[in-house]
Design an enzyme around this catalytic site. Structure first.
Site: not given
Length: 599
Positions: A47, A128, A164
């Protein structure tokens, strides 16, 4: 018989530096080359790898986001220029959404994004969807939510990308994958270390793989960033949630794994379509094709399954890595600390020696009129065992010179000794460029058993998040490793910490015959109470109900609450618990709320 598609995926468990986009991009090319040399068909980085993570308020600068986007484009071209363009790469970076942020959203509408690089260009992007806003995370402050799920066909297998936190919350990309269908879900992560978190991660990955109905590859960052430690522990599980491969903890690694995956549905054609994300939002699925035909069958490599570290080795490794990366990434050449002969400074010195090498560790013995004979001898013993640089600077004359001018008594006189020591360490730091390490533990910080501008003076605090009882456990564990060498342990042929430093009763030695128990309860009692109050946020009633003595609860709560102003001025240090003093626990200094009434 139909061919079962195979893919060799490489998870680049890497250690980026925040803000060093050029170095991170160069590392991406190097690790991609390693993956190509291993015959990988897909590489997954972590990430926000190109920018480092977390970048905090840097994302609010237009210049920084512009640089991130430009670096991504340039890196895609560089991969092709260096003959690596045919190997698809998934990498995290910072992007912007292109929409005007609403009131209350971050400037520039930044995205915690991931991109697919192939044949010299950025093929697709995602961001995300779930933004964590708990513990150490402030991502509503920094990012806006992503709403696209790319699914790309690679050698006959549909591969989806999530980022994530999208694994940690229900709905969102995982739910969209379950509806749209994929053979593999790849997830770039920057998931910070906490004790025993690796088992939680494995269970999470297994649950999400079963929910999505596909194999899952979880690539996690490794390294230290200020207070946060990232432990790697990258994982691959199959569609049933069974563990296939696992990387080591606390070191960089290319985890290469061969998977047999389902053939993509030929009816799933390129294009976009909306999917109910199951969390009150809609995600746009984007299908695209890199290569439609499966690869010819090949012999797979045996999967790597790194052994798990036991609890104390895991904690010690986190502390060493945190010190090493803070030292290295901030450009220091040496460290310095006060060595008293006690257990806290002994453990801190040992962590430092493991982290940066004994030849870069300088210790100063600063005896006062109240120092015991064994304090100096124990400190000298540790120096000889580890080969550290040392010097002795008696402070009695300096303290007397201060006292002659201002005539201090009691606690003020005790604190003066600590402040003289802090001044000497900071002066030597200024003169020689050393990083000053403070030696206070979490039990002391919690109860205010430290001196502002004295033992709290310094640049980094290696055991700031370590309770006193754990300090003893780690010291005994480290001594048991004598003769062993690893990525994070130096070889010492004898136990590096003198036994007397471990077994003697702790004392600040700021007045005659002083003992810690003069001011504090026994540490085994205190630490259990502190863990419940600080790390689990229990109030007075809950603490008493949990079995803690009511009178002690009232006393310790008052000590902890009154010391908040001290902790706010303490240096950063590695986070190892679910709630450290710093990024995690944020209480007002000016605060009239009391769990117990003042007496």
């Amino acid at each position: 018989m139909d061919t079962v598609p195979q893919l060799r995926i490489a998870l680049a468990q890497t250690n980026p530096a925040v803000g060093d986009l050029s170095a991170n991009a160069a590392a991406l090319v190097e690790w991609t080359r390693r993956a190509a040399d291993r015959g990988a068909h897909l590489v997954v980085f972590t990430e926000m790898f190109l920018t480092g993570y977390p970048v905090e308020d840097l994302v609010l600068r237009t210049s920084f986001v512009d640089a991130s986007i430009a670096t991504l484009t340039a890196t895609a071209a560089r991969l092709a220029d260096e003959g690596l363009g045919e190997l698809p790469v998934v990498v995290g970076y910072v992007d912007r959404s292109g929409v005007t942020p609403r009131a209350g959203q971050p400037k520039g509408a930044p995205l915690d994004a991931a991109a697919l690089l192939h044949r010299g260009r950025v093929v697709t992007k995602t961001a995300k969807h779930h933004l964590p806003n708990y513990g150490v995370f402030d991502e509503y402050r920094y990012f806006i939510r992503g709403d696209r799920l790319p699914i790309f066909r690679l050698h006959g297998v549909d591969v989806a990308i999530a980022v994530c936190e999208d694994l940690w919350q229900d709905g969102g990309p995982v739910a969209a994958v379950a509806q749209a269908g994929a053979g593999l879900l790849v997830v770039p992560n920057a998931s910070p270390y906490e004790r025993e978190k690796d088992d939680v991660r494995l269970e999470l990955c297994a649950d999400r793989a079963r929910e999505a109905g596909c194999a899952l590859a979880y690539a996690n960052q490794v390294g230290g960033q200020d207070e946060l430690i990232f432990d790697g522990d990258s994982i691959v599980v199959d569609a049933s949630g069974e563990l296939v491969a696992r990387a080591a903890q606390f070191r960089e690694e290319l985890l290469v794994t061969d998977l047999e995956l389902p053939l993509a549905d030929p009816r799933a054609t390129p294009g976009t379509f909306p999917v109910d994300a199951g969390d009150g939002t809609t995600i746009t699925v984007e299908r695209l094709v890199l290569s439609g035909d499966p690869l010819p069958a090949y012999a797979p490599e045996p999967p790597a399954l790194a052994p798990r570290l036991d609890d104390l080795e895991e904690v010690y490794s986190a502390l060493v890595l945190g010190v090493r990366d803070y030292f290295t990434k901030n450009g220091f050449g040496s460290v310095i600390l006060g060595l008293s002969g006690g257990i806290d400074s002994a453990l801190t010195a040992t962590i430092a020696a493991d982290a940066v090498g004994p030849d870069r560790v300088h210790v100063v013995l600063m005896p006062s009129r109240h120092s015991s004979e064994h304090s100096v001898s124990d400190a000298r013993d540790l120096v000889e065992r580890q080969g550290l640089h040392s010097r002795v600077v008696p402070i009695e004359g300096i303290v007397d010179a201060f006292d002659k001018e201002i005539d201090l008594h009691g606690l003020a006189a005790e604190n003066l000794q600590a402040r003289v020591r802090g001044m000497l360490l900071m002066s030597l730091s200024n003169e020689h460029g050393h990083l000053v390490l403070t030696t206070g533990n979490k039990s002391e910080l919690a109860t205010g058993y430290s001196t502002l501008y004295g033992d709290s003076a310094g640049g980094f605090a290696p055991i700031k998040d370590v309770l006193k009882t754990t300090v003893w456990q780690l010291s005994r564990w480290r001594n048991e490793q004598a003769g062993r060498e690893s990525d994070l342990l130096r070889r010492f042929d004898v136990p590096p910490i003198p036994e007397n430093s471990i077994t003697k009763e702790p004392s600040a030695e700021l007045r005659p015959d002083q003992r810690d128990t003069d001011s504090l309860p026994p540490y085994d009692v205190l630490d259990r109470l502190l863990s419940d109050y600080v790390e689990h946020d229990m109030g007075k009633g809950e603490l008493v109900a949990a079995g803690h003595d009511a009178e002690l609860v009232a006393r310790v709560i008052r000590l902890v609450d009154l010391a908040e102003y001290k902790r706010r001025q303490y240096p950063p240090g590695p986070k190892i618990t679910p709630k450290n003093f710093g990024r995690d626990r944020r209480l007002p200094i000016t605060n009239r709320w009391r769990e117990t009434p003042a007496t």
